[in-house]
Design an enzyme around this catalytic site. Structure first.
Site, PDB file in Angstrom:
ATOM      1  N   SER A 249       0.843  -1.187   0.000  1.00 24.57           N
ATOM      2  CA  SER A 249       0.000   0.000   0.000  1.00 24.57           C
ATOM      3  C   SER A 249       0.889   1.251   0.000  1.00 24.57           C
ATOM      4  CB  SER A 249      -0.952  -0.034   1.201  1.00 24.57           C
ATOM      5  OG  SER A 249      -1.992   0.904   1.058  1.00 24.57           O
TER       6      SER A 249
ATOM      7  N   GLU B 278      -9.210  -4.613  -4.069  1.00 27.50           N
ATOM      8  CA  GLU B 278      -8.640  -3.604  -3.194  1.00 27.50           C
ATOM      9  C   GLU B 278      -9.662  -3.066  -2.180  1.00 27.50           C
ATOM     10  OE1 GLU B 278      -5.572  -3.179  -2.801  1.00 27.50           O
ATOM     11  OE2 GLU B 278      -4.594  -3.825  -4.642  1.00 27.50           O
TER      12      GLU B 278
ATOM     13  N   HIS C 293      -7.965  -5.368  -0.357  1.00 24.94           N
ATOM     14  CA  HIS C 293      -6.738  -4.754   0.143  1.00 24.94           C
ATOM     15  C   HIS C 293      -6.267  -5.472   1.415  1.00 24.94           C
ATOM     16  CE1 HIS C 293      -3.991  -1.423  -0.204  1.00 24.94           C
ATOM     17  NE2 HIS C 293      -4.189  -1.018   1.038  1.00 24.94           N
TER      18      HIS C 293
END
Length: 479
Positions: A183, A311, A401
């Site tokens: 990230s 995500e 994510h």
């Protein structure tokens, strides 16, 4: 504790913990505490010490409290000496490959203190793992009259310089350092890869779901001035130093900093970038990262990068139920205002069903998946490997994510993995991802064709076929 658990660094001796299979050194400072007269300055040199320093517990973290909705359990540790790192090594002898891990958290939260980042699986496979902390939010990335920009970036550099000076004493090879992150940490990897000043500090990079900062300095400056107004001081070094840390961290994420109201607040991060992140300052970051990569910066360094399929789709599951009754084509107007681009992207994703799925994939494409292709194409003549994580969680139904991180680390038994991956996540998938990471750190090749030899080729983890030339085609309208 055995005597050989003591290591003499350039700054002074430290004592680690001998564990089953490896040795851990925790909370070693790589720069002086950024407090008092050092607050908002670049990382400052340490004062050397002569007595053996205990390195058996994690050091203080720039993150002062955990985010309520954080998926990865990254703990906060109170204290002033926040610029520190942790080392997990198989043994103190030898010259093994090194992975330096940079945690995520939107450049504003997160820490290296996590069971997910324990180095035992990498040390088991002959890799030295280093995890680092760095200044977050306004503290690390705000624009202050009288202080240098990009203090968080300077922290990354200082930590990597410490590794170059000292990692050989921990059984690592300073000539075989790979930087990796997830990230914001993956964005940090790309940022460093595009910085001429960082090229001597590592030999390869891994960017997992990387999110770039690259904020225009004018935007970061406006937000900094607004923050000064909120806390009642001048936007200068003296002004911000007069405010207690807690007062700044409490107000640095207020919606008014984004200059938007209503629905605009929800889309600001997509259109204007994260509230605090690396800034194009004309010094450390002279130009946007992808432009630097296209100009050939970092072209001699292997890069592994990719993203998950969905995500942030999971975040939309908690959106008002009425959203599900709004046609996806109409709802998408809130996120993409350019009609032609919106229609082109929608055609590429017509197989997606449901408004939540469509909006979630658009956000994933806009922030993460299109960036993967942009970076791979910018580095067309460099050795770049692309992956896609496509295994949907049985808990959420999405390949969302952070879901891939415990697979990369082969830490499926760590805390808080079950709530996102279910009771029986596939160990064979963790075997595949972790083996690819170890192979890349060790040899600079994860084990499938590189993008430059077969443009578009992608290793798909969690779906068939395992190799695809069209894995990111649905994101191409946004590239």
């Amino acid at each position: 504790m055995e005597e050989d658990a003591v290591v003499r660094t350039v700054e002074g001796p430290v004592r680690g913990i001998r564990r089953a299979g490896d040795i851990a050194f925790l909370g070693i400072p790589y720069a002086a505490s950024p407090t008092g007269k050092r607050r908002f300055l670049p990382p400052q040199p340490l004062t050397p010490w002569t007595e053996v320093r205990d390195a058996t517990t994690y050091g203080p973290t720039p993150q002062r409290r955990e985010e309520d909705d954080a998926i990865i359990p990254e703990r906060s540790v109170q204290g002033a000496e926040t610029l520190n790192l942790n080392i997990f090594t198989p043994a103190l002898q030898g010259a093994r490959p090194v992975l330096v891990w940079i945690h995520g958290g939107g450049f504003s939260s997160g820490s290296p203190v996590s069971e997910w980042y324990d180095g035992s699986t990498f040390t088991r496979d002959g890799v030295v793992l280093v995890t680092i902390s760095y200044r977050l939010g306004f503290d690390g990335f705000g624009v202050i009259d009288g202080a240098p920009d990009n203090r968080g970036v300077r922290d990354w550099l200082a930590a990597l310089e410490w590794v170059q000076r000292n990692i050989a004493a921990f059984g690592g090879d300073p000539g075989r350092v790979t930087i990796g992150g997830h990230s914001a940490g993956g964005g940090a990897v790309l940022t460093l890869l595009g910085m001429p000043q960082a090229q001597h500090l590592f030999r390869a990079g891994m960017s997992f779901s990387g999110a770039l900062g690259d904020l225009p300095r004018e935007l970061a400056e406006r937000r900094s001035i607004r923050l000064a107004e909120l806390v009642g001081v001048e936007p200068t070094l003296a002004g911000f130093r007069s405010v207690r840390e807690r007062a700044l961290t409490r107000r640095q994420y207020e919606a008014s900093l984004l200059g938007r109201r209503g629905l605009g607040e929800a889309t600001a991060a997509i259109e204007d970038g994260l509230p605090w992140a690396p800034v194009i300052d004309g010094d450390l970051l002279a130009r946007p990262t992808v432009d630097a990569l296209a100009a050939g910066v970092g072209a001699d360094k292997p890069l592994l990068l990719g993203a998950t399929d969905d995500e942030f789709t999971m975040a939309l599951d908690s959106a008002p139920r009425i959203l599900r009754y709004v046609p996806a084509r109409i709802a998408l107007r809130a996120l993409e205002r350019t009609t032609a681009l919106r229609r082109l992207w929608f055609r590429s994703n017509r197989a997606r069903r449901g408004t939540v799925a469509v909006l979630g994939r658009y956000v994933a494409d806009r922030v993460f998946r299109a960036l993967v292709v942009r970076v791979a194409e910018a580095r067309r003549d460099a050795t770049t490997w692309v992956y896609r994580f496509a295994w949907p969680s049985p808990v959420t139904g999405w390949a969302h994510h952070c879901l891939d991180v415990p697979f990369w680390f082969d830490r499926l038994d760590a805390e808080q993995v079950t709530p996102i991956a279910g009771e029986h996540p596939p160990q064979h998938l963790a075997d595949d991802l972790h083996a690819a990471a170890v192979a890349f750190v060790t040899s600079g090749d994860p084990g499938w064709p590189a993008w430059r030899t077969d443009p578009g080729i992608t290793r798909v983890f969690g779906a068939e076929p395992a190799l695809s030339r069209t894995a990111y085609d649905d994101a191409l309208p946004l590239v």
